[in-house]
Design a protein around this motif. Structure first.
Motif, PDB file in Angstrom:
ATOM      1  N   ARG A  48       9.085   7.813   2.869  1.00  0.00           N
ATOM      2  CA  ARG A  48      10.054   7.122   2.022  1.00  0.00           C
ATOM      3  C   ARG A  48       9.624   7.113   0.563  1.00  0.00           C
ATOM      4  O   ARG A  48       8.453   6.882   0.245  1.00  0.00           O
ATOM      5  CB  ARG A  48      10.213   5.677   2.512  1.00  0.00           C
ATOM      6  N   LEU A  49      10.574   7.395  -0.327  1.00  0.00           N
ATOM      7  CA  LEU A  49      10.320   7.313  -1.768  1.00  0.00           C
ATOM      8  C   LEU A  49      10.686   5.923  -2.253  1.00  0.00           C
ATOM      9  O   LEU A  49      11.802   5.458  -2.064  1.00  0.00           O
ATOM     10  CB  LEU A  49      11.151   8.358  -2.516  1.00  0.00           C
ATOM     11  N   GLU A 105       0.853  -1.190   0.000  1.00  0.00           N
ATOM     12  CA  GLU A 105       0.000   0.000   0.000  1.00  0.00           C
ATOM     13  C   GLU A 105       0.890   1.241   0.000  1.00  0.00           C
ATOM     14  O   GLU A 105       1.771   1.386   0.855  1.00  0.00           O
ATOM     15  CB  GLU A 105      -0.912   0.005   1.224  1.00  0.00           C
ATOM     16  N   VAL A 106       0.673   2.135  -0.961  1.00  0.00           N
ATOM     17  CA  VAL A 106       1.519   3.311  -1.138  1.00  0.00           C
ATOM     18  C   VAL A 106       0.650   4.540  -1.410  1.00  0.00           C
ATOM     19  O   VAL A 106      -0.558   4.437  -1.651  1.00  0.00           O
ATOM     20  CB  VAL A 106       2.513   3.124  -2.307  1.00  0.00           C
ATOM     21  N   GLU A 146       5.761   6.092   0.636  1.00  0.00           N
ATOM     22  CA  GLU A 146       5.187   5.409   1.790  1.00  0.00           C
ATOM     23  C   GLU A 146       3.769   5.919   2.057  1.00  0.00           C
ATOM     24  O   GLU A 146       3.511   7.126   2.000  1.00  0.00           O
ATOM     25  CB  GLU A 146       6.093   5.714   2.987  1.00  0.00           C
ATOM     26  N   PHE A 147       2.854   5.002   2.328  1.00  0.00           N
ATOM     27  CA  PHE A 147       1.480   5.379   2.668  1.00  0.00           C
ATOM     28  C   PHE A 147       1.373   5.571   4.179  1.00  0.00           C
ATOM     29  O   PHE A 147       1.843   4.734   4.955  1.00  0.00           O
ATOM     30  CB  PHE A 147       0.485   4.306   2.224  1.00  0.00           C
ATOM     31  N   LEU A 207      17.519  11.955  -1.886  1.00  0.00           N
ATOM     32  CA  LEU A 207      18.562  12.006  -0.862  1.00  0.00           C
ATOM     33  C   LEU A 207      18.096  11.485   0.490  1.00  0.00           C
ATOM     34  O   LEU A 207      18.859  10.842   1.221  1.00  0.00           O
ATOM     35  CB  LEU A 207      19.034  13.457  -0.673  1.00  0.00           C
ATOM     36  N   LEU A 208      16.840  11.770   0.817  1.00  0.00           N
ATOM     37  CA  LEU A 208      16.379  11.596   2.189  1.00  0.00           C
ATOM     38  C   LEU A 208      16.003  10.157   2.516  1.00  0.00           C
ATOM     39  O   LEU A 208      15.172   9.556   1.840  1.00  0.00           O
ATOM     40  CB  LEU A 208      15.177  12.519   2.442  1.00  0.00           C
ATOM     41  N   LYS A 209      16.600   9.640   3.559  1.00  0.00           N
ATOM     42  CA  LYS A 209      16.309   8.287   4.052  1.00  0.00           C
ATOM     43  C   LYS A 209      16.323   8.329   5.573  1.00  0.00           C
ATOM     44  O   LYS A 209      17.380   8.304   6.201  1.00  0.00           O
ATOM     45  CB  LYS A 209      17.324   7.284   3.507  1.00  0.00           C
TER      46      LYS A 209
END
Length: 331
Positions: free
Chosen positions: A100-101, A61-62, A116-117, A92-94
């Motif tokens: 989250r992408l 699920e996203v 991320e859902f 870049l971002l984690k």
């Protein structure tokens, strides 16, 4: 726009719409080639719509943010300047407290961010339901929020659109910061004069059209958000921008008589909402403040970490240490 001393902190939001005909026409290809299947529209913005969807072999699920990049004079600045920055930054971002992408998909005249859902919705909807947040919950949420911003700071990223609508919550109500459409990298000493964000949340230097640098503008917005969490209303009435700026510059912040927020929380809000940007605290200083220093960082469903006893704290290097003097950040 709901004003000062109201229990409703929402802004006018566009009602969710259907996907565009072009997106609908391309949906079978997206499902076949990217295993992305749209379900329900969650919301819409000026140039995008966000849909709940399933993605991948496991049908995770996203949330799918579908951005229309058809060139128009109105969207030219967004397509040429803001969107490329957003694409660079989200890669870049984690961090556990940042949405989250999973994938970025391009198809004719559109780009889709598969992210991320967040089953818990956003902080705005939560505040509309509960009106005010108890301090234990507020500390947990705010500590995670600051952790996300510290991650941005490590890349010299300024969000520039921090507001309750952009703070999402997962099913355990962990913070998931999202919507980086106005974000950009501001290296030390680099300045920007772009007006970004929602008027009720932005720093006075932005409202006054002044150049700014560093993340002091984001720090200001955290103070507005903390006020909303604890008081249930906006700290400033933005119906008259001129008067609002006057109150901000005079450092006049009212707390309703019925407000039950602690003295320590009010002191932190006052410290954050400093009109002079260099006087605002750093994220580290916020974490070390009297109100937040006892709040450990953790992610639910993990249990709240037990704090060491006073005797342990004085004998072990891993225990809480005496807060250092608040460090200021300079624009």
């Amino acid at each position: 726009m709901v004003k000062e001393e109201s229990t409703d902190v929402s802004e006018n939001q566009e009602e969710p719409e259907e996907l565009s005909p072009k997106t609908k026409a391309f949906a079978p290809t997206l499902e076949k080639e990217h295993k992305l299947k749209f379900d329900k529209i969650l919301g819409s913005g000026s140039y995008s719509r966000v849909a709940r969807a399933t993605w991948g072999d496991k049908k995770l699920e996203v949330a799918a943010k579908v951005i229309n990049i058809t060139s128009t004079r109105e969207k030219d600045d967004y397509i040429k300047k803001f969107l490329p920055r957003e694409k660079e930054i989200v890669k870049l971002l984690k961090h556990d407290n940042i949405c989250r992408l999973y994938e970025m998909i391009s198809f004719p005249d559109h780009i889709i961010f598969v992210t991320e859902f967040c089953a818990g919705g956003d902080l705005l909807r939560k505040m509309k339901d509960i009106k005010t947040m108890n301090e234990d919950d507020a500390k947990f949420t705010f500590r995670q929020f600051i952790a996300a911003l510290m991650h941005l700071q490590s890349y010299n990223i300024v969000h520039r659109d921090l507001k309750c609508e952009n703070i999402f919550l997962d099913k355990h109500e962990n913070v998931k910061l999202g919507d980086f459409g106005f974000s950009r990298i501001l290296k030390p000493g680099e300045k920007s004069g772009t007006f970004c964000g929602s008027r009720a949340y932005v720093a006075p230097e932005i409202l006054r059209g002044r150049e700014y640098s560093g993340n002091a503008v984001d720090v200001w917005s955290t103070g507005v958000i903390l006020y909303i969490m604890l008081v249930g209303s906006m700290p400033f009435d933005d119906r008259n921008p001129t008067k609002m700026i006057e109150r901000q510059l005079a450092h006049k912040i009212k707390f309703p008589k019925l407000c039950t927020a602690s003295v320590q929380s009010k002191a932190l809000i006052l410290e954050i909402l400093q009109p002079h940007a260099p006087n605002r605290p750093t994220y580290k200083a916020i974490c070390e403040s009297e109100w937040l220093k006892s709040q450990p960082y953790y992610m639910k469903p993990d249990e709240h970490p037990k704090l060491p006893t006073p005797s342990t704290a004085t004998t072990t290097p891993t225990g809480p240490q005496k807060p250092k003097d608040s460090k200021r950040q300079h624009a």
